[in-house]
Design an enzyme around this catalytic site. Structure first.
Site, PDB file in Angstrom:
ATOM      1  N   GLU A  44       0.828  -1.210   0.000  1.00 52.89           N
ATOM      2  CA  GLU A  44       0.000   0.000   0.000  1.00 52.89           C
ATOM      3  C   GLU A  44       0.864   1.263   0.000  1.00 52.89           C
ATOM      4  OE1 GLU A  44      -3.572   1.877   2.838  1.00 52.89           O
ATOM      5  OE2 GLU A  44      -2.049   0.545   3.693  1.00 52.89           O
ATOM      6  N   LYS A 117     -10.422   2.956  -1.232  1.00 54.95           N
ATOM      7  CA  LYS A 117     -10.488   2.231   0.038  1.00 54.95           C
ATOM      8  C   LYS A 117     -11.776   2.555   0.791  1.00 54.95           C
ATOM      9  CE  LYS A 117      -7.442   1.579   4.080  1.00 54.95           C
ATOM     10  NZ  LYS A 117      -6.084   1.940   4.576  1.00 54.95           N
ATOM     11  N   CYS A 155      -5.624  -2.617   2.740  1.00 52.76           N
ATOM     12  CA  CYS A 155      -5.229  -2.591   4.152  1.00 52.76           C
ATOM     13  C   CYS A 155      -6.406  -2.776   5.109  1.00 52.76           C
ATOM     14  CB  CYS A 155      -4.442  -1.310   4.440  1.00 52.76           C
ATOM     15  SG  CYS A 155      -3.456  -1.421   5.967  1.00 52.76           S
TER      16      CYS A 155
END
Length: 284
Positions: A44, A117, A155
């Site tokens: 990431e 995200k 993540c």
């Protein structure tokens, strides 16, 4: 008859500047391609040190629109040269808005789409809500090698079983998670590396799907990133892994036809009861 896909995860320290980090990732992408990888996953936000440790408005200057971001442009050139797919995490600017995003870069360098995200953490050492809006794309699944579908969460998304299941229902056949995770400043005695792995291995088992996770390593301004990148199969067995310090490439191949047979045999999707799950979508 096999339906093989070969994938790689990269692990490395990313405490340098943008040019240095992109050069180091590029070297490992080339190594992965040389090992036959068709999809190569860097960690990431690999363009620089993990900047979300603290709230600093000057760091918004590092965000760029998708087509102008140096990480995206560098990986586009590699994807074109090497004829591979590279899921590329980057700090996206979209007008006045900012996202923790991922470009699905296909062979030829084409950006097939962008995922933003969905789950944004906020806590000591991980002040992401200061920098990123929650993603507005919904979960994404893209075509990869052999027209097979690949799903990517970023993540913090990896802790949520809903993320994995949503991607599976969209047709994902491998799940990828680029990550930046390490020490917890609020509790230096807490090592979440085992929990981190178990959460994603749980997604593999309950969805009967291979999982690929790439994390960074090293010290960055007093914060330690613990690596432990891995690739596991559809039964949750680790097939390739790193510890806390190795730099390099993990590579594994999966027979997607066989994985699909295993998924059908377990019956998890056959026996789902969606009519009972309404509570999951209620914020009460």
């Amino acid at each position: 008859m096999t339906d093989k896909i070969t994938v790689s995860a990269l692990q490395l320290a990313l405490g340098g500047g943008v040019e240095e980090n992109i050069a180091n990732v590029t070297e490992l992408v080339r190594e992965a391609a040389g090992k036959g990888a068709e999809v190569v996953l860097p960690p990431e936000l690999f363009e620089g040190p993990y900047f979300c440790r603290e709230e600093d408005e000057a760091l918004f200057a590092g965000a760029r629109p998708t087509a102008d971001h140096p990480s995206v442009r560098a990986m586009q050139a590699l994807a074109e040269e090497l004829s591979i797919w590279i899921p590329t995490s980057f700090f996206e600017a979209d007008g006045p808005h900012h996202y923790n995003s991922l470009a699905w870069i296909a062979p030829g360098g084409r950006i097939a789409g962008v995922y933003r995200k969905s789950h944004i953490p906020d806590g000591p050492g991980y002040e992401e809500k200061f920098y990123f809006r929650p993603g507005n794309t919904g979960f994404k699944v893209w075509k990869g090698p052999g027209e097979r579908h690949m799903g990517v969460g970023i993540c913090w998304d990896q802790w949520y079983p809903e993320t994995a299941r949503a991607m599976m229902l969209l047709g994902a056949e491998i799940l990828f998670y680029p990550t930046a995770i390490g020490s917890e400043p609020h509790d230096p005695t807490l090592d979440t590396s085992r929990m981190w792995r178990r959460a994603m291995i749980g997604h593999a088992v309950s969805n009967v799907v291979p999982v690929v996770a790439a994390n960074r390593i090293g010290e960055e301004c007093g914060q330690h990133f613990y690596g432990h990148s891995f690739i596991c199969d559809e039964r949750g067995d680790i097939v390739e892994e790193f510890g806390a310090t190795e730099t390099g490439v993990l590579t594994a191949s999966f027979d997607i036809a066989r994985v699909r047979q295993h998924r059908a045999a377990f019956g998890f999707f056959r026996d789902r009861r969606p009519e009972l799950y309404g509570r999951l979508a209620q914020d009460l």
